[in-house]
Scaffold this active site. Sequence first.
Site, PDB file in Angstrom:
ATOM      1  N   SER A   1       0.843  -1.193   0.000  1.00 31.44           N
ATOM      2  CA  SER A   1       0.000   0.000   0.000  1.00 31.44           C
ATOM      3  C   SER A   1       0.876   1.240   0.000  1.00 31.44           C
ATOM      4  O   SER A   1       2.008   1.220   0.486  1.00 31.44           O
ATOM      5  CB  SER A   1      -0.890   0.015   1.248  1.00 31.44           C
ATOM      6  OG  SER A   1      -1.572   1.246   1.384  1.00 31.44           O
TER       7      SER A   1
ATOM      8  N   TYR B   1      -1.943  -0.824  10.200  1.00 31.23           N
ATOM      9  CA  TYR B   1      -2.115  -1.143   8.788  1.00 31.23           C
ATOM     10  C   TYR B   1      -0.886  -0.686   7.996  1.00 31.23           C
ATOM     11  O   TYR B   1      -0.313  -1.454   7.221  1.00 31.23           O
ATOM     12  CB  TYR B   1      -3.375  -0.470   8.246  1.00 31.23           C
ATOM     13  CG  TYR B   1      -3.574  -0.659   6.758  1.00 31.23           C
ATOM     14  CD1 TYR B   1      -4.097  -1.845   6.258  1.00 31.23           C
ATOM     15  CD2 TYR B   1      -3.220   0.351   5.852  1.00 31.23           C
ATOM     16  CE1 TYR B   1      -4.266  -2.037   4.891  1.00 31.23           C
ATOM     17  CE2 TYR B   1      -3.399   0.167   4.488  1.00 31.23           C
ATOM     18  CZ  TYR B   1      -3.922  -1.022   4.020  1.00 31.23           C
ATOM     19  OH  TYR B   1      -4.077  -1.205   2.672  1.00 31.23           O
TER      20      TYR B   1
END
Length: 251
Positions: free
Chosen positions: A143, A157
């Site tokens: 990401s 995350y």
Amino acid sequence: MSSLKGKVAVVTGGSRDIGRSICVKLAKEGAKVVVNYLNSVDDKDKTLEAIKAVGGEAIAVYGDVTKQADIDNMVAETKKAFGDKVDILVNNAGGLFARKTVEELDEDFYDLVMGVNFKGTVFVTQAFKKLMGKGSSIVNLASQAGRDGGGGGSVLYAASKGAVMTLTRNWAKEFGPQGIRINAVCPGLIGTKFHDDFTKDDVREKVAGGTPLRREGSPDEVADLVAYLASDEASFITGNNVDINGGLAFS
């Protein structure tokens, strides 16, 4: 991408959003696809229907990527359906689950986020690598958050995706002499349920407007990149964390 014809691909978290687009793209290009799913039973069925609609072949296999017994069953079901050789592994399963400040973090939430996003990638790869040989390819889903630290309340995350990026670099060195490539894709703002659930509309508009292309990306665009990295056309690319964010950030 004729180089995918007849290949066997395993996609974790393949039942919806980016995972579904990846499964359909790989099937459309000729790969036989194993669609891993956990909670999204209805979505899994829709993914299988979409694969059938493009003339593809696929099976769906339930499995929690944080549990070794489920991973072992995924391997067994893959072998039962398509034989002892896997050519493509896409570690897509992951999630943010909630936005939490440092004061709100607890051990259970840590284990959930790091387990799905990082532990799963480690042990799914360990299990399926035994079926992979020269010319095969692994694509991890990282990401943009792994590069820039992510938005508010997403520290675990972001950290887990940063760990996936580091793992990708390290295993490229380890797997390369065996002829196995491994890369990661680092999506920015992609129009998925992920952002429907966790990103406010005004934030999405601001971020999309701040990209040089002035829009969000689509799951299909991510899938196109994954398929390329998985294909023989990318045969000299390994150890890369490839950005796909509309020019919002550069590596």
